[in-house]
Design a protein around this motif. Structure first.
Motif, PDB file in Angstrom:
ATOM      1  N   UNK A   1      13.390  21.655 118.642  1.00 30.50           N
ATOM      2  CA  UNK A   1      13.722  20.754 119.752  1.00 30.50           C
ATOM      3  C   UNK A   1      15.129  20.199 119.516  1.00 30.50           C
ATOM      4  N   UNK A   2      16.104  21.087 119.648  1.00 27.68           N
ATOM      5  CA  UNK A   2      17.482  20.698 119.310  1.00 27.68           C
ATOM      6  C   UNK A   2      18.481  21.046 120.399  1.00 27.68           C
ATOM      7  N   UNK A   3      17.991  21.351 121.602  1.00 25.87           N
ATOM      8  CA  UNK A   3      18.900  21.720 122.681  1.00 25.87           C
ATOM      9  C   UNK A   3      19.751  20.533 123.108  1.00 25.87           C
ATOM     10  N   UNK A   4      20.877  20.836 123.723  1.00 26.22           N
ATOM     11  CA  UNK A   4      21.735  19.776 124.270  1.00 26.22           C
ATOM     12  C   UNK A   4      21.276  19.328 125.653  1.00 26.22           C
ATOM     13  N   UNK A   5      20.255  19.991 126.191  1.00 26.14           N
ATOM     14  CA  UNK A   5      19.780  19.670 127.538  1.00 26.14           C
ATOM     15  C   UNK A   5      18.521  18.808 127.441  1.00 26.14           C
ATOM     16  N   UNK A   6      18.595  17.614 128.013  1.00 24.66           N
ATOM     17  CA  UNK A   6      17.522  16.640 127.856  1.00 24.66           C
ATOM     18  C   UNK A   6      16.205  17.093 128.485  1.00 24.66           C
ATOM     19  N   UNK A   7      16.273  17.852 129.592  1.00 28.87           N
ATOM     20  CA  UNK A   7      15.039  18.223 130.291  1.00 28.87           C
ATOM     21  C   UNK A   7      14.422  19.523 129.776  1.00 28.87           C
ATOM     22  N   UNK A   8      15.106  20.208 128.880  1.00 32.15           N
ATOM     23  CA  UNK A   8      14.532  21.413 128.262  1.00 32.15           C
ATOM     24  C   UNK A   8      15.039  21.508 126.828  1.00 32.15           C
ATOM     25  N   UNK A   9      14.328  20.876 125.933  1.00 29.74           N
ATOM     26  CA  UNK A   9      14.814  20.617 124.581  1.00 29.74           C
ATOM     27  C   UNK A   9      14.657  21.797 123.614  1.00 29.74           C
ATOM     28  N   UNK A  10      13.913  22.823 124.007  1.00 30.10           N
ATOM     29  CA  UNK A  10      13.668  23.913 123.073  1.00 30.10           C
ATOM     30  C   UNK A  10      14.909  24.806 122.962  1.00 30.10           C
ATOM     31  N   UNK A  11      15.275  25.115 121.724  1.00 33.35           N
ATOM     32  CA  UNK A  11      16.342  26.077 121.445  1.00 33.35           C
ATOM     33  C   UNK A  11      15.836  27.050 120.382  1.00 33.35           C
ATOM     34  N   UNK A  12      16.478  28.194 120.295  1.00 35.09           N
ATOM     35  CA  UNK A  12      16.093  29.200 119.306  1.00 35.09           C
ATOM     36  C   UNK A  12      17.014  29.115 118.095  1.00 35.09           C
ATOM     37  N   UNK A  13      16.398  29.103 116.917  1.00 33.60           N
ATOM     38  CA  UNK A  13      17.141  29.070 115.661  1.00 33.60           C
ATOM     39  C   UNK A  13      17.018  30.431 114.981  1.00 33.60           C
ATOM     40  N   UNK A  14      18.122  31.059 114.670  1.00 33.48           N
ATOM     41  CA  UNK A  14      18.125  32.375 114.014  1.00 33.48           C
ATOM     42  C   UNK A  14      18.854  32.265 112.677  1.00 33.48           C
ATOM     43  N   UNK A  15      18.104  32.405 111.598  1.00 34.15           N
ATOM     44  CA  UNK A  15      18.686  32.366 110.261  1.00 34.15           C
ATOM     45  C   UNK A  15      18.867  33.792 109.757  1.00 34.15           C
TER      46      UNK A  15
ATOM     47  N   UNK B   1      20.291  21.130 140.751  1.00 32.40           N
ATOM     48  CA  UNK B   1      21.328  20.868 139.771  1.00 32.40           C
ATOM     49  C   UNK B   1      21.688  22.127 139.005  1.00 32.40           C
ATOM     50  N   UNK B   2      22.530  22.012 137.968  1.00 36.03           N
ATOM     51  CA  UNK B   2      22.920  23.180 137.171  1.00 36.03           C
ATOM     52  C   UNK B   2      21.690  23.910 136.633  1.00 36.03           C
ATOM     53  N   UNK B   3      21.726  25.232 136.669  1.00 36.27           N
ATOM     54  CA  UNK B   3      20.539  25.998 136.273  1.00 36.27           C
ATOM     55  C   UNK B   3      20.152  25.751 134.829  1.00 36.27           C
ATOM     56  N   UNK B   4      21.155  25.452 133.967  1.00 36.12           N
ATOM     57  CA  UNK B   4      20.859  25.225 132.552  1.00 36.12           C
ATOM     58  C   UNK B   4      19.997  23.981 132.336  1.00 36.12           C
ATOM     59  N   UNK B   5      20.075  23.044 133.276  1.00 38.33           N
ATOM     60  CA  UNK B   5      19.386  21.767 133.104  1.00 38.33           C
ATOM     61  C   UNK B   5      18.005  21.741 133.744  1.00 38.33           C
TER      62      UNK B   5
END
Length: 673
Positions: free
Chosen positions: A108-122, A282-286
């Motif tokens: 839960x590290x996305x920069x978008x407040x309404x969709x907080x899930x991001x993918x982490x790739x190590x 609004x913007x599609x990313x948000x």
């Protein structure tokens, strides 16, 4: 015959023989039947058909939008489909490389407040020892919606958000399914992406594959975060995001209106999964996206409230917004608590129609459309009339909308075809899904409907069940008969639309549908092509036409006068459904025209039929059942036309407009030539 045969046996044999003779004679008469159609072309008994009579209904079902009309190629572009808890499912994303080389998870590290899930790739491997990355690198890939259609020479826009504590060198590739052939590549190199950074690249395809995938790979050790990964063809309709071939199939229907976005999709099985318009602008990313629990799939909401209004405008159709009224399939809001829902709908209307300086009109303007959309109709819910609290809540919506926007027409879910509604409304919604015989017979449903109350909006009709198959000729003919009945009752029926409109062949949640598609191609079912026979009826004039008595169970006809806007020629169109198994000779007799007012050339017969009434179109044979045109000869005010068994036929006769009698007069307007 034995002389001792009982008399009763002899009489029985004679009866059977006579019955067979009579049945044979009756069959011959039926097989060679001649039926008269009398047409009064004068304006005295004519009716004006509404310009909105025939339109289309779009519901997010069968991946009609996500993975269909909306041209986004990445499925689950924001990694939100697996839910808000982490770790979560990233389906259909997959990992390239085993877990000794790369580890993929969600945060839960996305920069978008309404969709907080991001993918982490190590990434655990690197250029050198001890763990060297494979030549093609490690990473993730997305197959889109059952394969991405990548075409030679076309350009695709990749947008993604990236964050990393080190510099990044990412290869974006479009890879075909055959031997994983690379069709396009782009390198994404950045030295400082410690904060979320938006990256955009254009990728031109060097080959074609209808089942491609997007790959994001690297050969550099470190941790990279991805979010909101989008891939779109740049050649969408007007750049508005609509897949061109599917848009064209809608445009070709010349719809008078567009009903959206559902359907049950609007309600949800539960209110928490209902379509909420504010979450789709609004913007599609948000946009947070949501799980459509009725049709059981996730939508990223790229096709949102704004895009539906834009779609209607692009089609030249009037938008009809169906909104959630606080009712789902399994829960509802009490009327005493419905006011916040009412305010949300008023805001939605302001978004569509408000001044660019208003609160919600300014949001629309910021999305590139400062001019208001032409929203004239709204529907309070979908199929909710019998649900608890509908009537009480309906009145709250009706009063608020009528007070704030007195010109907007409100559509009730309650059926007013048999008796007047018990609440105010401009239209009532009527749905019919039945077998072919019942749908064909329903052509007379509105003959005795109340003439003094709200008009009918038949927003969902179709033949279903065994008669329909996956889109049969039989279904289309029954539906055509039903539409002719609606056309003849155009004084009480103002709008009608088939349902559902689209189906992605990989996710058939409802059967049948008008348009079938996959990632690269599409075809119309007979029900789609049937609708082409009615598109010129919008705004046309319905003439008085009478079929001889006794054929109602198998024949139905209507006659309209319409004007071709391309050449301004006026046509008299006869439409007839022969629902029977034998051919029929139709004797057409036209009154109300001056003699010789039909030119000897330019008349066209169009027919929709096949050798078997259960025939269907398919990807292998997309044109098996399509309208076939032929020129008519020896046309006149009195003529015979042969109707094929199980067929829909239209006859277009060019008419000199100066040769039509005036209302209430036997005189004739004569040409000045």
């Amino acid at each position: 015959m034995d002389a001792n045969t009982p008399l009763s046996h002899i009489l029985l044999l004679l009866f059977i023989l006579l019955s067979a003779i009579c049945q044979s004679s009756a069959s011959r008469i039926e097989a060679n039947q001649t039926v008269a159609l009398f047409i009064n072309a004068s304006e005295a008994s004519a009716k004006e058909i509404p310009k909105t009579m025939f339109g289309i209904f779009f519901e997010e079902i069968n991946h009609a939008g996500a993975g269909g009309l909306w041209a986004e190629l990445v499925c689950n572009r924001g990694f939100e489909a697996g839910g808000s808890n982490t770790p979560s499912n990233i389906d259909p994303w997959s990992v390239i490389g085993d877990d000794s080389l790369v580890i993929v998870s969600t945060e839960r590290s996305s920069c978008f407040d309404r969709n907080k899930i991001a993918l982490r790739m190590e990434v655990l491997c690197d250029h050198g020892v001890p763990e060297t990355c494979p030549a093609g690198g490690v990473g993730i890939f997305n197959p889109g919606f059952w394969g991405m259609n990548i075409e030679l020479g076309k350009t695709y826009k990749l947008v993604l958000y990236v964050r990393a504590s080190q510099s990044v060198n990412i290869t974006a590739s479009l890879v075909g399914s055959i031997e994983l052939k690379t069709l396009a590549t782009a390198n994404i190199i950045a030295s400082d992406v410690s904060n979320w950074t938006k990256m955009e690249v254009l990728m031109q395809a060097k080959g074609t594959s209808a089942s491609s995938r997007l790959q994001l790979t690297t050969t550099s050790k470190g941790v990279i975060w991805f979010d909101q990964v989008s891939l779109m063809p740049v050649d969408t309709y007007k750049g508005h995001g609509f897949r061109k071939d599917l848009f064209k199939m809608l445009k070709d229907l010349s719809p008078g209106f567009l009903r959206f976005p559902g359907g049950c999709f609007v309600e949800g099985d539960w209110l928490r999964n209902a379509f909420r318009w504010k979450e789709t602008i609004g913007p599609w990313e948000e946009r947070p996206g949501h799980f459509g629990d009725v049709w059981d799939y996730w939508t990223d909401e790229g096709l949102g409230h704004f895009e539906f209004l834009q779609l209607a405008e692009d089609l030249g159709a009037l938008p009809i917004w169906v909104f959630n009224n606080g009712i789902s399939h399994n829960d509802h809001v009490d009327t005493s608590a419905i006011l916040p829902f009412v305010h949300e709908i008023l805001d939605g209307i302001e978004f569509a129609r408000g001044s660019p300086k208003s609160k919600w009109g300014s949001v629309r303007a910021s999305m590139g459309h400062p001019e208001p959309f032409d929203l004239r109709y709204v529907a309070v819910g979908n199929e909710d009339c019998e649900r608890q609290d509908y009537n009480g809540s309906y009145l709250k919506f009706y009063d608020a909308i009528s007070h704030t926007y007195p010109d907007i027409k409100v559509i009730s879910n309650c059926d007013g075809s048999s008796e007047l509604l018990h609440h105010p409304a401009h239209y009532y919604d009527y749905h019919i899904y039945q077998n072919a015989k019942i749908v064909f017979g329903a052509a007379r449903k509105f003959d005795k409907a109340p003439r003094g109350g709200p008009k009918a909006f038949v927003s969902e009709y179709a033949v279903t069940g065994d008669d329909a198959g996956k889109g049969s000729l039989l279904a289309a003919l029954a539906e055509a008969g039903f539409l002719i009945g609606l056309e003849r009752n155009c004084d009480v029926v103002e709008m009608a639309s088939y349902a559902p409109l689209f189906v992605n062949t990989n996710d058939r949640r409802w059967n049948p549908d008008a348009i079938v598609f996959d990632s690269s191609k599409a075809y119309g079912t007979p029900s789609y092509w049937m609708q082409h026979f009615f598109k010129e009826s919008n705004g046309a004039t319905l003439l008085n036409a009478t079929l001889q008595a006794g054929v109602e169970s198998s024949l139905i006809a209507s006659v309209v006068m319409w004007t071709n806007t391309e050449d301004n020629i006026k046509y008299l169109r006869v439409k007839v459904v022969n629902f029977g198994i034998n051919s029929v000779t139709l004797q057409i007799s036209i009154d109300g025209l001056e003699l010789n007012s039909i030119p000897s050339q330019g008349s066209i017969k169009t027919e929709l039929t096949s050798t078997d009434y259960m025939d269907e179109n398919s990807f292998e044979h997309p044109d098996k059942i399509v309208p076939i045109n032929s020129l008519l000869e020896d046309v006149a005010e009195e003529m015979d036309i042969v109707l094929s068994p199980r067929s829909l036929t239209s006859i277009d006769l060019p008419i000199n407009p100066n040769n039509i009698r005036i209302v209430g007069s036997d005189s004739v307007l004569r040409s000045s030539h």
